[in-house]
Every structure is written in C-alpha cells, then in structure tokens.
Scaffold this motif. Sequence first.
Motif, PDB file in Angstrom:
ATOM      1  N   ASN A 217       0.860  -1.182   0.000  1.00 27.26           N
ATOM      2  CA  ASN A 217       0.000   0.000   0.000  1.00 27.26           C
ATOM      3  C   ASN A 217       0.895   1.229   0.000  1.00 27.26           C
ATOM      4  OD1 ASN A 217      -1.976   1.938   0.335  1.00 27.26           O
ATOM      5  ND2 ASN A 217      -2.308   1.488   2.511  1.00 27.26           N
ATOM      6  N   LEU A 219       0.510   4.286  -0.521  1.00 27.92           N
ATOM      7  CA  LEU A 219       0.063   5.560   0.041  1.00 27.92           C
ATOM      8  C   LEU A 219       0.660   5.791   1.430  1.00 27.92           C
ATOM      9  CD1 LEU A 219      -1.685   7.900  -0.927  1.00 27.92           C
ATOM     10  CD2 LEU A 219      -3.616   6.899   0.283  1.00 27.92           C
ATOM     11  N   THR A 220       1.072   4.731   2.107  1.00 25.98           N
ATOM     12  CA  THR A 220       1.708   4.880   3.417  1.00 25.98           C
ATOM     13  C   THR A 220       3.082   5.525   3.310  1.00 25.98           C
ATOM     14  OG1 THR A 220       2.644   2.640   3.326  1.00 25.98           O
ATOM     15  CG2 THR A 220       0.473   2.884   4.334  1.00 25.98           C
ATOM     16  N   LEU A 222       3.491   8.387   2.054  1.00 23.98           N
ATOM     17  CA  LEU A 222       3.229   9.796   2.307  1.00 23.98           C
ATOM     18  C   LEU A 222       3.060  10.036   3.804  1.00 23.98           C
ATOM     19  CD1 LEU A 222       0.578  10.587  -0.471  1.00 23.98           C
ATOM     20  CD2 LEU A 222       2.983  11.255  -0.448  1.00 23.98           C
ATOM     21  N   ALA A 224       1.247  10.830   7.244  1.00 22.90           N
ATOM     22  CA  ALA A 224      -0.080  10.365   7.638  1.00 22.90           C
ATOM     23  C   ALA A 224      -1.170  11.381   7.300  1.00 22.90           C
ATOM     24  CB  ALA A 224      -0.097  10.052   9.132  1.00 22.90           C
ATOM     25  N   GLU A 226      -1.385  13.238   4.844  1.00 27.60           N
ATOM     26  CA  GLU A 226      -1.568  13.372   3.406  1.00 27.60           C
ATOM     27  C   GLU A 226      -2.089  12.094   2.753  1.00 27.60           C
ATOM     28  OE1 GLU A 226      -1.335  16.180   1.672  1.00 27.60           O
ATOM     29  OE2 GLU A 226      -1.043  17.129   3.621  1.00 27.60           O
ATOM     30  N   GLN A 227      -2.563  11.153   3.549  1.00 26.56           N
ATOM     31  CA  GLN A 227      -2.979   9.871   3.012  1.00 26.56           C
ATOM     32  C   GLN A 227      -4.484   9.791   2.713  1.00 26.56           C
ATOM     33  OE1 GLN A 227      -1.480   6.682   5.520  1.00 26.56           O
ATOM     34  NE2 GLN A 227       0.588   7.557   5.532  1.00 26.56           N
ATOM     35  N   TRP A 228      -5.206  10.874   2.895  1.00 25.65           N
ATOM     36  CA  TRP A 228      -6.655  10.824   2.665  1.00 25.65           C
ATOM     37  C   TRP A 228      -6.975  11.043   1.183  1.00 25.65           C
ATOM     38  CZ3 TRP A 228      -9.478  15.295   1.199  1.00 25.65           C
ATOM     39  CH2 TRP A 228      -8.776  16.514   1.279  1.00 25.65           C
ATOM     40  N   THR A 229      -8.000  10.331   0.714  1.00 26.65           N
ATOM     41  CA  THR A 229      -8.416  10.404  -0.688  1.00 26.65           C
ATOM     42  C   THR A 229      -9.896  10.731  -0.837  1.00 26.65           C
ATOM     43  OG1 THR A 229      -9.008   8.058  -0.871  1.00 26.65           O
ATOM     44  CG2 THR A 229      -6.686   8.649  -1.279  1.00 26.65           C
ATOM     45  N   GLN A 240      -8.826   7.574   3.871  1.00 25.21           N
ATOM     46  CA  GLN A 240      -8.419   6.840   2.683  1.00 25.21           C
ATOM     47  C   GLN A 240      -9.461   5.788   2.330  1.00 25.21           C
ATOM     48  OE1 GLN A 240      -4.749   4.571   2.872  1.00 25.21           O
ATOM     49  NE2 GLN A 240      -4.952   3.862   0.767  1.00 25.21           N
ATOM     50  N   TYR A 243      -6.993   3.075  -3.297  1.00 19.51           N
ATOM     51  CA  TYR A 243      -5.743   2.366  -3.063  1.00 19.51           C
ATOM     52  C   TYR A 243      -4.992   2.085  -4.358  1.00 19.51           C
ATOM     53  CZ  TYR A 243      -7.534   1.458   1.623  1.00 19.51           C
ATOM     54  OH  TYR A 243      -8.013   1.607   2.911  1.00 19.51           O
ATOM     55  N   ALA A 257       6.957   7.939  -3.848  1.00 24.15           N
ATOM     56  CA  ALA A 257       5.619   7.965  -3.269  1.00 24.15           C
ATOM     57  C   ALA A 257       4.589   8.333  -4.330  1.00 24.15           C
ATOM     58  CB  ALA A 257       5.561   8.976  -2.128  1.00 24.15           C
TER      59      ALA A 257
END
Length: 300
Positions: A217, A219-220, A222, A224, A226-229, A240, A243, A257
């Motif tokens: 994964n 996205l980890t 980045l 913490a 900045e990990q929302w989508t 998040q 994925y 990243a």
Amino acid sequence: MSTLRVATFNVENLFARYRFNDSLSPRADDGFTINDLAFTIHDEESKRITARAIRATNADVICLQEVESLPVLDRFNSYFLGGMRYAHRVVIDCFDPRQIDVAVLSRFPITALRSHRQERNRNGTSFLFSRDCLEVELNVAGKPLTLYVNHFKSMMEGREATHARRKEQAERVAAIVNTRWKRGGYKGNFVVLGDLNDYPEGATALGALLDHPGLSNVLTRLPAAEQWTHYYAGGNAYRQLDYLLLSKGLAQTNAGAPAVMRRGLPWRAERLTEERLTGVGDNDPKASDHAALYMDLTLN
C-alpha cells in the motif's frame, strides 16, 4: 525502461441522461442513441470539472469507478478529454443496482481482459463483485502490466454491517493474485487498485490485501496527514478509501511515493488549502467526492 503514470479515480456518477428537452431529431444526431432517444452526459457542469481533474492528473492509464457504460465513457472521452490520447477504453457491464461499473482509459494497448462478474459469494446467494474485479493487461512499450480494477461494497449501511461483504471481496482478489503471481514470488508487473470502500485502520475488511506479502500500500509512503483520498461532509471526515497496491516487484523497483490530486473536491473540504479547479463550488459542482490517486512507475 518502460515507464508510465497509473491512476485510480472514483468519478462519482458518470451517467448519461436522455435529451428530452433539446428538441433533437434522433435521426440527425451522431448515433449516440438508445430507442431513438438521444442522450448526453448527465450533469455536464460537474463532469467538465471531472475532466479537468483527469487532465491535471495526466495519467497514461487511469482506472475509473462509477461509470455507467462504454458508450458513456466514449462520449465523455470524446467531448471532454480531447487531446488526452486515451485511444484504448474498456467497460464491462456488471450487476450493481445503480448501474455503476469500473472502467479503464489507456494510452497503451489493452492486450487481454478477464472479468469476474459471474462469480458468486460463498453462500451462492448473490454475485460476489457487483462492480467486478476487472483484470486488464496492457502492453507498455513491449512490457506487460496487469491491473486488477476494483470497487468494493460501500459503507452506506454502516461499516460493521457491510464488513463481511468487503472482506469476502478482498479475500477473493488476494486469491486471484496468488493463483497467478505467488509461484514467481510476486515479482511481476501488477497493481491492485480502485475504491476499496474501507479505511486501512481499525476493524478494516481489507486485511487480506493490506497484509498480503506480495502487495504494498504505497500511500503509506506519504505523511499520515496526506494519506486521505475522500472527504465525507456528514462526519467532516478525511479518510483513505482509494488504493494503489503495487506488486512486491514493482514496490521494490519504485521507491517513490504516489500523489493525490484533490483540487476537484468542493471548498467545504476546508483542510485542503490548494487552489481548486475552475468551476468548483462550495458543495457543488465538483469533480467528485474522491480524489485521484496516481504514481509514476518503472516496469520490471
């Protein structure tokens, strides 16, 4: 080396609508008709912003969720994405009651497809993937890349109440990956991606994928924060749901990243301080309630 940018984006209701009020002559239209009733993209104002988000992402291959049909995707590509060179497109109709499917827009040729739309759940009471787990193989300058495009069961009825359905979907995708890639140590060029409709933390239904030895994964990578989508106004939640799970081989080759293109989100998502795309409103119109997630990859 073969390099490309891969993205996933839930475009939120890429539908068509009948043009009852346009006084059209269907016979004189361009052939985009059903039962002699011409139709066009629903909510064109929002979908123009969706197109701006796709342009800003500028992926070579972008996997979409919530697309009604291939004719709708073709019309959207032709009318709103001119010049993006997405010559290769695919949608396979599945069984979602809202008629939303997964889709792919690609600058690279699609060489193979495999749908899992007909698979049943363990109890045999329903289709397992209402929005499919669509396998798409691409030829990227002579090298293959396999994408597993997904849109899991939503949490609309509650995270706990819908947990079992997503868990079974995640376990089946993991099994599909194992069947093809385990013997080679997961070194191949493949990515599991899409809107998996659960958070990575807490009582997640995604353990079979997030803890998989052959998937990462990314996205980890980045920070913490900045990990929302996805932004959910009802709970003012930034989480998040989307994925990019790279194969073990791709994760080792690509140490960078991913990025999240959030500029199409409405202004009510106040945590986002970036300038919004042209036309974005406080609540609507917007590109989507999701952000596009993308990464530049070098293939093995």
